[in-house]
Design a protein around this motif. Structure first.
Motif, PDB file in Angstrom:
ATOM      1  N   ALA A  73       9.589  23.543   5.587  1.00 21.26           N
ATOM      2  CA  ALA A  73       8.309  22.841   5.726  1.00 21.26           C
ATOM      3  C   ALA A  73       7.157  23.841   5.667  1.00 21.26           C
ATOM      4  O   ALA A  73       7.305  25.000   6.069  1.00 21.26           O
ATOM      5  CB  ALA A  73       8.262  22.083   7.048  1.00 21.26           C
ATOM      6  N   THR A  74       6.050  23.372   5.149  1.00 21.52           N
ATOM      7  CA  THR A  74       4.840  24.196   5.115  1.00 21.52           C
ATOM      8  C   THR A  74       4.046  23.953   6.391  1.00 21.52           C
ATOM      9  O   THR A  74       3.885  22.812   6.827  1.00 21.52           O
ATOM     10  CB  THR A  74       3.975  23.842   3.890  1.00 21.52           C
ATOM     11  OG1 THR A  74       4.752  24.051   2.718  1.00 21.52           O
ATOM     12  CG2 THR A  74       2.721  24.677   3.828  1.00 21.52           C
ATOM     13  N   SER A  75       3.543  25.013   6.973  1.00 27.24           N
ATOM     14  CA  SER A  75       2.689  24.940   8.151  1.00 27.24           C
ATOM     15  C   SER A  75       1.327  25.517   7.761  1.00 27.24           C
ATOM     16  O   SER A  75       1.250  26.619   7.216  1.00 27.24           O
ATOM     17  CB  SER A  75       3.297  25.757   9.291  1.00 27.24           C
ATOM     18  OG  SER A  75       2.436  25.767  10.395  1.00 27.24           O
ATOM     19  N   VAL A  76       0.273  24.756   8.008  1.00 24.69           N
ATOM     20  CA  VAL A  76      -1.075  25.163   7.629  1.00 24.69           C
ATOM     21  C   VAL A  76      -1.952  25.154   8.872  1.00 24.69           C
ATOM     22  O   VAL A  76      -1.880  24.232   9.684  1.00 24.69           O
ATOM     23  CB  VAL A  76      -1.671  24.200   6.575  1.00 24.69           C
ATOM     24  CG1 VAL A  76      -3.071  24.619   6.178  1.00 24.69           C
ATOM     25  CG2 VAL A  76      -0.770  24.094   5.362  1.00 24.69           C
ATOM     26  N   GLN A  77      -2.792  26.169   8.993  1.00 21.00           N
ATOM     27  CA  GLN A  77      -3.806  26.156  10.053  1.00 21.00           C
ATOM     28  C   GLN A  77      -5.108  26.653   9.469  1.00 21.00           C
ATOM     29  O   GLN A  77      -5.115  27.436   8.522  1.00 21.00           O
ATOM     30  CB  GLN A  77      -3.380  27.005  11.240  1.00 21.00           C
ATOM     31  CG  GLN A  77      -3.199  28.468  10.953  1.00 21.00           C
ATOM     32  CD  GLN A  77      -2.753  29.224  12.201  1.00 21.00           C
ATOM     33  OE1 GLN A  77      -2.283  28.657  13.174  1.00 21.00           O
ATOM     34  NE2 GLN A  77      -2.898  30.525  12.157  1.00 21.00           N
ATOM     35  N   GLY A  78      -6.197  26.157  10.004  1.00 24.84           N
ATOM     36  CA  GLY A  78      -7.483  26.568   9.474  1.00 24.84           C
ATOM     37  C   GLY A  78      -8.635  25.944  10.222  1.00 24.84           C
ATOM     38  O   GLY A  78      -8.471  25.352  11.294  1.00 24.84           O
ATOM     39  N   SER A  79      -9.812  26.067   9.632  1.00 23.55           N
ATOM     40  CA  SER A  79     -11.015  25.488  10.221  1.00 23.55           C
ATOM     41  C   SER A  79     -12.053  25.288   9.126  1.00 23.55           C
ATOM     42  O   SER A  79     -11.990  25.916   8.067  1.00 23.55           O
ATOM     43  CB  SER A  79     -11.579  26.391  11.319  1.00 23.55           C
ATOM     44  OG  SER A  79     -12.040  27.600  10.775  1.00 23.55           O
TER      45      SER A  79
END
Length: 113
Positions: A73-79
């Motif tokens: 699975a891809t995990s994305v974090q950001g703002s």
């Protein structure tokens, strides 16, 4: 009476021009890119970020977890951030992974417990 009406018209015209010049400028159509970064390894991981002259910015990092398994699975974090017409800065931080999209920020209503 004629000179009074002319005077009122002149004052109204000056006020209208002053108010028009004092109104906030919508520079969203004329925003310039101040910063742009993009790195993609082609294997599910990437980083990108940008910032514009009108106060809009975004950054995001992704990684591919559990590579080669049925749980890959891809995990994305950001703002991302923007400035509203009144000059207030709004920021949303987020995570998107196997648990869905999870935004956080002052503009996101909190669930009542």
């Amino acid at each position: 009476m004629k000179s009074f009406n002319a005077c009122v018209f002149a004052v109204c015209a000056v006020l209208l021009v002053s108010l028009t010049n004092a109104a906030p400028v919508d520079d969203s159509k004329n925003a310039e890119i101040l910063k742009y970064e993009n790195d993609n390894n082609g294997l599910g991981s990437y980083n990108f970020a940008y910032e514009t002259s009108n106060g809009v910015s975004r950054s995001e990092q992704a990684s591919l977890n559990n590579v080669g398994t049925e749980n890959e699975a891809t995990s994305v974090q950001g703002s991302y951030k923007w400035v509203d017409p009144e000059g207030h800065i709004h920021t949303i931080n987020f995570v998107a992974d196997e648990n869905g999209y999870q935004p956080e920020g002052e503009d996101i209503p909190k669930a009542q417990v």
